[in-house]
Design a protein around this motif. Structure first.
Motif, short mmCIF file in Angstrom:
data_model
loop_
_atom_site.label_atom_id
_atom_site.label_comp_id
_atom_site.label_asym_id
_atom_site.label_seq_id
_atom_site.Cartn_x
_atom_site.Cartn_y
_atom_site.Cartn_z
N UNK A 127 36.17 39.92 46.99
CA UNK A 127 37.20 38.92 46.79
C UNK A 127 38.60 39.52 46.94
N UNK A 128 38.80 40.74 46.44
CA UNK A 128 40.13 41.36 46.51
C UNK A 128 40.67 41.48 47.93
N UNK A 129 39.91 42.04 48.87
CA UNK A 129 40.44 42.14 50.23
C UNK A 129 40.78 40.77 50.82
N UNK A 130 39.97 39.77 50.50
CA UNK A 130 40.22 38.43 51.02
C UNK A 130 41.52 37.87 50.47
N UNK A 131 41.73 38.00 49.16
CA UNK A 131 42.96 37.50 48.55
C UNK A 131 44.18 38.27 49.06
N UNK A 132 44.05 39.58 49.21
CA UNK A 132 45.15 40.40 49.69
C UNK A 132 45.59 40.00 51.09
N UNK A 133 44.65 39.63 51.94
CA UNK A 133 45.01 39.30 53.31
C UNK A 133 45.30 37.82 53.53
#
Length: 73
Positions: free
Chosen positions: A1-7
């Protein structure tokens, strides 16, 4: 989830896991952004999380009930 939210969410800073609940996997979390956001940011976050649910289903074979994703200011 973190990489998705960051991008996909401009100004995303941090996701803090507050707790898990018994039963189905339920996660309460708090999202922090870089700066104050407009009043309607909850709608934007809801859309990003619904897109994440769809992407997780297609790419990771992980089913997330988008109706269970609740965003509060």
């Amino acid at each position: 989830l973190l990489p998705y939210l960051q991008s996909n969410l401009t100004g995303f800073k941090e996701l803090e896991i507050l707790n898990f609940k018994n039963g189905s996997v339920v996660v309460n979390s708090k999202m922090k952004l870089d700066k104050p956001v407009p009043y309607n940011v909850t709608e934007t976050v809801q859309c990003v999380l619904e897109d994440f649910c769809n992407a997780a289903s297609k790419r990771l074979n992980l089913e997330i009930d988008s109706q269970s994703v609740d965003v509060e200011a």
